[in-house]
Write a protein that holds these residues in place. Sequence first.
Motif, PDB file in Angstrom:
ATOM      1  N   ARG A 152       0.823  -1.216   0.000  1.00 52.17           N
ATOM      2  CA  ARG A 152       0.000   0.000   0.000  1.00 52.17           C
ATOM      3  C   ARG A 152       0.855   1.263   0.000  1.00 52.17           C
ATOM      4  O   ARG A 152       0.522   2.226  -0.680  1.00 52.17           O
ATOM      5  N   LEU A 167       1.339   4.564  -3.288  1.00 55.25           N
ATOM      6  CA  LEU A 167       0.951   5.966  -3.115  1.00 55.25           C
ATOM      7  C   LEU A 167       1.656   6.840  -4.153  1.00 55.25           C
ATOM      8  O   LEU A 167       2.874   6.727  -4.334  1.00 55.25           O
ATOM      9  N   GLU A 192       5.967  10.728   6.774  1.00 56.54           N
ATOM     10  CA  GLU A 192       5.338  10.289   8.010  1.00 56.54           C
ATOM     11  C   GLU A 192       3.814  10.283   7.910  1.00 56.54           C
ATOM     12  O   GLU A 192       3.167   9.350   8.390  1.00 56.54           O
ATOM     13  N   ARG A 193       3.230  11.297   7.293  1.00 59.25           N
ATOM     14  CA  ARG A 193       1.765  11.346   7.150  1.00 59.25           C
ATOM     15  C   ARG A 193       1.251  10.218   6.267  1.00 59.25           C
ATOM     16  O   ARG A 193       0.214   9.633   6.552  1.00 59.25           O
ATOM     17  N   ASP A 194       1.968   9.954   5.186  1.00 61.85           N
ATOM     18  CA  ASP A 194       1.570   8.861   4.296  1.00 61.85           C
ATOM     19  C   ASP A 194       1.610   7.525   5.027  1.00 61.85           C
ATOM     20  O   ASP A 194       0.695   6.708   4.915  1.00 61.85           O
ATOM     21  N   GLU A 241       1.412   7.041   8.256  1.00 58.56           N
ATOM     22  CA  GLU A 241       0.356   7.027   9.274  1.00 58.56           C
ATOM     23  C   GLU A 241      -1.004   6.708   8.658  1.00 58.56           C
ATOM     24  O   GLU A 241      -1.782   5.937   9.227  1.00 58.56           O
ATOM     25  N   SER A 242      -1.295   7.257   7.494  1.00 61.20           N
ATOM     26  CA  SER A 242      -2.598   6.986   6.867  1.00 61.20           C
ATOM     27  C   SER A 242      -2.706   5.532   6.403  1.00 61.20           C
ATOM     28  O   SER A 242      -3.755   4.905   6.542  1.00 61.20           O
ATOM     29  N   VAL A 243      -1.613   4.976   5.892  1.00 61.36           N
ATOM     30  CA  VAL A 243      -1.622   3.563   5.481  1.00 61.36           C
ATOM     31  C   VAL A 243      -1.771   2.676   6.712  1.00 61.36           C
ATOM     32  O   VAL A 243      -2.583   1.738   6.721  1.00 61.36           O
ATOM     33  N   LYS A 301      -3.143   3.380   9.571  1.00 62.91           N
ATOM     34  CA  LYS A 301      -4.498   3.508  10.106  1.00 62.91           C
ATOM     35  C   LYS A 301      -5.466   2.617   9.328  1.00 62.91           C
ATOM     36  O   LYS A 301      -6.291   1.912   9.912  1.00 62.91           O
ATOM     37  N   ALA A 302      -5.357   2.618   8.012  1.00 58.31           N
ATOM     38  CA  ALA A 302      -6.246   1.805   7.179  1.00 58.31           C
ATOM     39  C   ALA A 302      -6.004   0.309   7.384  1.00 58.31           C
ATOM     40  O   ALA A 302      -6.953  -0.473   7.537  1.00 58.31           O
TER      41      ALA A 302
END
Length: 90
Positions: free
Chosen positions: A18, A22, A61-63, A65-67, A69-70
């Motif tokens: 995943r 991105l 880091e944001r990318d 974190e979003s992966v 979380k999902a």
Amino acid sequence: MIRKMLNASQLQQEVNRRLHRLPEIVEDGVKIRVPRPQLQEADKTDCNWTMTNFGNAIGFERDIESVLKAVRAEYNLSTEVKDTGNPFGD
């Protein structure tokens, strides 16, 4: 929602897959090292694993974190140990 169970290698591969799909990561051509998931007590969302210490991840880091979380919402780390039997038969 009931989470599907995956072993540590499968979870690591899913997060890796995943992340490297991105657009931001593909465009930059960066290869982020994905660590193995670590078993933990189930948190408030009932997820029983976490991942820390991603390699080559500065700026993403944001990318990540979003992966995470999902994937954490969909999967739990399997704690089943498969009995491979005694290869020596004793």
